[in-house]
Design a protein around this motif. Structure first.
Motif, PDB file in Angstrom:
ATOM      1  N   TYR A  38      27.020-112.287 -18.944  1.00 23.09           N
ATOM      2  CA  TYR A  38      27.490-111.405 -17.906  1.00 23.09           C
ATOM      3  C   TYR A  38      26.709-111.221 -16.781  1.00 23.09           C
ATOM      4  O   TYR A  38      26.891-110.707 -15.722  1.00 23.09           O
ATOM      5  CB  TYR A  38      27.568-110.097 -18.547  1.00 23.09           C
ATOM      6  CG  TYR A  38      26.167-109.549 -19.298  1.00 23.09           C
ATOM      7  CD1 TYR A  38      24.987-109.170 -18.997  1.00 23.09           C
ATOM      8  CD2 TYR A  38      26.080-110.118 -20.794  1.00 23.09           C
ATOM      9  CE1 TYR A  38      23.941-109.090 -19.350  1.00 23.09           C
ATOM     10  CE2 TYR A  38      25.063-109.831 -21.513  1.00 23.09           C
ATOM     11  CZ  TYR A  38      23.972-109.354 -21.086  1.00 23.09           C
ATOM     12  OH  TYR A  38      22.756-109.310 -21.424  1.00 23.09           O
TER      13      TYR A  38
ATOM     14  N   ARG B 119      17.294-102.699 -22.741  1.00 23.66           N
ATOM     15  CA  ARG B 119      18.452-102.488 -23.287  1.00 23.66           C
ATOM     16  C   ARG B 119      18.853-103.423 -24.500  1.00 23.66           C
ATOM     17  O   ARG B 119      18.734-104.482 -24.465  1.00 23.66           O
ATOM     18  CB  ARG B 119      19.585-102.610 -22.075  1.00 23.66           C
ATOM     19  CG  ARG B 119      19.128-101.677 -20.953  1.00 23.66           C
ATOM     20  CD  ARG B 119      20.624-101.832 -19.989  1.00 23.66           C
ATOM     21  NE  ARG B 119      20.372-101.059 -18.881  1.00 23.66           N
ATOM     22  CZ  ARG B 119      21.317-100.728 -18.107  1.00 23.66           C
ATOM     23  NH1 ARG B 119      22.436-101.695 -18.080  1.00 23.66           N
ATOM     24  NH2 ARG B 119      21.252 -99.776 -17.032  1.00 23.66           N
TER      25      ARG B 119
ATOM     26  N   GLU C 255      21.928-103.685 -25.029  1.00 27.73           N
ATOM     27  CA  GLU C 255      23.223-104.427 -24.202  1.00 27.73           C
ATOM     28  C   GLU C 255      24.462-103.688 -25.057  1.00 27.73           C
ATOM     29  O   GLU C 255      25.359-103.388 -24.470  1.00 27.73           O
ATOM     30  CB  GLU C 255      23.106-105.715 -23.829  1.00 27.73           C
ATOM     31  CG  GLU C 255      22.011-106.295 -23.349  1.00 27.73           C
ATOM     32  CD  GLU C 255      21.804-105.940 -21.924  1.00 27.73           C
ATOM     33  OE1 GLU C 255      22.469-104.916 -21.486  1.00 27.73           O
ATOM     34  OE2 GLU C 255      20.657-106.070 -21.473  1.00 27.73           O
TER      35      GLU C 255
ATOM     36  N   PRO D  39      28.402 -98.799 -16.253  1.00 26.28           N
ATOM     37  CA  PRO D  39      29.453 -99.893 -16.481  1.00 26.28           C
ATOM     38  C   PRO D  39      29.480-101.340 -16.408  1.00 26.28           C
ATOM     39  O   PRO D  39      28.555-101.732 -15.285  1.00 26.28           O
ATOM     40  CB  PRO D  39      30.640 -99.358 -15.225  1.00 26.28           C
ATOM     41  CG  PRO D  39      29.606 -98.612 -14.271  1.00 26.28           C
ATOM     42  CD  PRO D  39      28.357 -98.101 -14.999  1.00 26.28           C
TER      43      PRO D  39
ATOM     44  N   LEU E  38      29.971-104.613 -14.924  1.00 28.83           N
ATOM     45  CA  LEU E  38      30.766-104.971 -13.551  1.00 28.83           C
ATOM     46  C   LEU E  38      30.835-106.639 -13.414  1.00 28.83           C
ATOM     47  O   LEU E  38      29.880-107.324 -13.584  1.00 28.83           O
ATOM     48  CB  LEU E  38      30.020-104.659 -12.327  1.00 28.83           C
ATOM     49  CG  LEU E  38      30.007-102.931 -12.352  1.00 28.83           C
ATOM     50  CD1 LEU E  38      28.795-102.321 -11.434  1.00 28.83           C
ATOM     51  CD2 LEU E  38      31.521-102.292 -11.710  1.00 28.83           C
TER      52      LEU E  38
ATOM     53  N   LEU F 299      22.623-108.612 -10.246  1.00 32.44           N
ATOM     54  CA  LEU F 299      23.364-108.561 -11.518  1.00 32.44           C
ATOM     55  C   LEU F 299      24.849-108.899 -11.799  1.00 32.44           C
ATOM     56  O   LEU F 299      25.295-109.237 -12.542  1.00 32.44           O
ATOM     57  CB  LEU F 299      22.574-107.608 -12.432  1.00 32.44           C
ATOM     58  CG  LEU F 299      21.186-107.476 -12.246  1.00 32.44           C
ATOM     59  CD1 LEU F 299      20.542-106.292 -13.047  1.00 32.44           C
ATOM     60  CD2 LEU F 299      20.320-108.698 -12.940  1.00 32.44           C
TER      61      LEU F 299
HETATM   62  N1  5AD Z   1      27.146-105.414 -15.019  1.00 34.74           N
HETATM   63  C1  5AD Z   1      26.496-104.484 -15.446  1.00 34.74           C
HETATM   64  N2  5AD Z   1      25.247-104.266 -15.703  1.00 34.74           N
HETATM   65  C2  5AD Z   1      24.622-105.596 -15.882  1.00 34.74           C
HETATM   66  N3  5AD Z   1      23.242-105.951 -16.093  1.00 34.74           N
HETATM   67  C3  5AD Z   1      23.233-107.304 -16.158  1.00 34.74           C
HETATM   68  N4  5AD Z   1      24.549-107.850 -15.935  1.00 34.74           N
HETATM   69  C4  5AD Z   1      25.172-106.939 -15.411  1.00 34.74           C
HETATM   70  C5  5AD Z   1      26.667-106.668 -15.223  1.00 34.74           C
HETATM   71  N5  5AD Z   1      27.349-107.783 -14.795  1.00 34.74           N
HETATM   72  C6  5AD Z   1      22.303-105.097 -16.920  1.00 34.74           C
HETATM   73  C7  5AD Z   1      22.051-105.397 -18.206  1.00 34.74           C
HETATM   74  C8  5AD Z   1      20.615-105.465 -17.980  1.00 34.74           C
HETATM   75  C9  5AD Z   1      20.241-104.809 -16.696  1.00 34.74           C
HETATM   76  C10 5AD Z   1      19.036-105.078 -16.223  1.00 34.74           C
HETATM   77  O1  5AD Z   1      21.282-104.869 -15.784  1.00 34.74           O
HETATM   78  O2  5AD Z   1      22.098-104.332 -18.944  1.00 34.74           O
HETATM   79  O3  5AD Z   1      19.753-105.187 -19.150  1.00 34.74           O
END
Ligand code: 5AD
Ligand code: SF4
Ligand code: FES
Length: 363
Positions: free
Chosen positions: A67, A161, A163, A234, A236, A316
């Motif tokens: 993700y 996290r 996750e 959320p 994303l 991210l």
């Molecule tokens: N959308 C939302 N949160 C994200 N993270 C990483 N990729 C995404 C995404 N696409 C979050 C994860 C990670 C934190 C640093 O950012 O939960 O633990």
């Protein structure tokens, strides 16, 4: 069947009740939930907001989460790592702004060089800050010895996290190999707590394949492991990631946003004294999203202190806000927003999780 009002008057919620609250569709009931959570926050914590300055230390990551935009497999980004001097400047800036805490976050690396680098960096930060200055680490999975060493040097909090608390879903959103292992992640969370940290976790909301039942289980998981801090927001989508192909199966953005607010609200009802962050991801959907998070029961904001020139490389997810701003602008902007939301920023204070204080007193 109990009405929503009946459910909201209870102190302990069953899984079925959590699912009902998370599934609320009509505005009236939704408002009742949010109001209830906010009133619980006012009782347990007050209308206070704790600010933690976020420093995105490096976007170098050995992992390849399906993700995440900074996954190692994404060759479309410039990799960077702040120098120690740059970090120390940001720490000084935070102190000038009367912040008493920073969060050091980076992609996941755990070779000896990295561990040593962080060890030295924590020592340097301790030298230029007062003993009550709080350091939160968000540096992924490490060995127990490493967690313990960093704690003994003076870092007090750690965020990792989970996750998602569902092992099945975890497997769907990560590659299937040793460095992406649900049970190891869980073990790390236990080790973090054992090392003595105020322990934080979190989940993403609205992931592909995720059900409301998964999310109810996430909240029950946080309660069961008796967590001190939570940051959740959320999911994303990001176009340079494998999960992007599922974008048409996701909840609409505004639904993901409202579901995230309900997750915060229900968690606040379940755990009145923990610290809950209103995450940046909320703001990427709705401009005043983080303030709405505060109104749903969150009490922590993390203004981004990362120098402007690196921000575009720590994406991210897409539409991340504040990428053209610098540290100064972000803090001022947040101050105004918090005031508009009728909340009060607590300066010169280190905002420990009240839950942590209570739990360690009893141990
Ligand atoms: N959308 C939302 N949160 C994200 N993270 C990483 N990729 C995404 C995404 N696409 C979050 C994860 C990670 C934190 C640093 O950012 O939960 O633990
Ligand atoms: Fe690395 Fe964290 Fe992104 Fe996974 S979510 S790829 S561990 S930065
Ligand atoms: Fe970053 Fe407003 S919070 S610019």
């Amino acid at each position: 069947m109990d009405t929503i009002k009946d459910i909201l008057s209870k102190t302990a919620l069953s899984k079925e009740e959590i699912i009902r609250l998370l599934s609320l569709k009509n505005k009236e009931d939704n408002d009742l939930l949010i109001k209830k959570a906010y009133s619980i926050k006012l009782n347990s914590i007050g209308n206070k907001v704790f600010l933690r300055g976020l420093i995105e230390l490096s976007n170098i990551c050995k992992k390849n989460c399906f993700y995440c935009g900074i996954r190692s497999g994404n060759t479309n980004i410039n990799r960077y790592s702040l120098s120690d001097d740059e970090v120390l400047q940001l720490v000084n800036f935070a102190q000038e702004k009367h912040l008493k805490e920073i969060v050091l976050q980076s992609g996941e690396v755990n070779n000896d060089d990295f561990v040593l680098r962080i060890t030295k960096l924590i020592t340097k930060i301790k030298k230029i800050t007062s003993p009550d200055f709080r350091i939160t680490l968000s540096l992924g999975e490490q060995s127990f010895e490493t967690y313990k060493k960093w704690f003994d040097l003076g870092a007090q909090r750690y965020l990792l996290r989970i996750e998602t608390s569902s092992e099945d879903l975890y497997k769907k959103i990560h590659p299937d190999n040793k460095i992406h292992n649900y049970n190891i992640r869980l073990q790390c969370l236990e080790n973090i707590r054992k090392a003595g940290y105020q322990t934080g976790t979190g989940v993403m909301i609205g992931l592909p394949f995720q059900t409301i039942e998964n999310l109810a289980d996430d909240l029950l998981f946080m309660k069961k492991i008796d967590i001190d801090m939570v940051g959740m927001g959320p999911y994303l989508e990001h176009k340079d990631t494998p999960l992007y192909k599922y974008k048409d199966t996701l909840l609409q953005l505004n639904e993901r946003f409202n579901l995230s607010l309900r997750m915060i609200a229900v968690l606040r009802i379940m755990m009145p004294y923990i610290n809950i962050a209103s995450t940046t991801a909320l703001q990427s959907i709705v401009p005043m999203g983080r303030e709405q998070g505060l109104k749903a029961g969150a009490n922590v904001l993390m203004p981004n202190l990362t120098p402007g020139k690196y921000r575009g490389s720590y994406l991210l997810y897409e539409n991340k806000p504040c990428i053209d701003e610098d540290s100064d602008e972000c803090i001022d902007c947040l101050e105004n927003r918090v005031k508009m939301a009728g909340e009060k920023i607590e300066y010169d204070i280190w905002g420990d999780s009240k839950h942590f204080i209570k739990r360690t007193k009893n141990e």
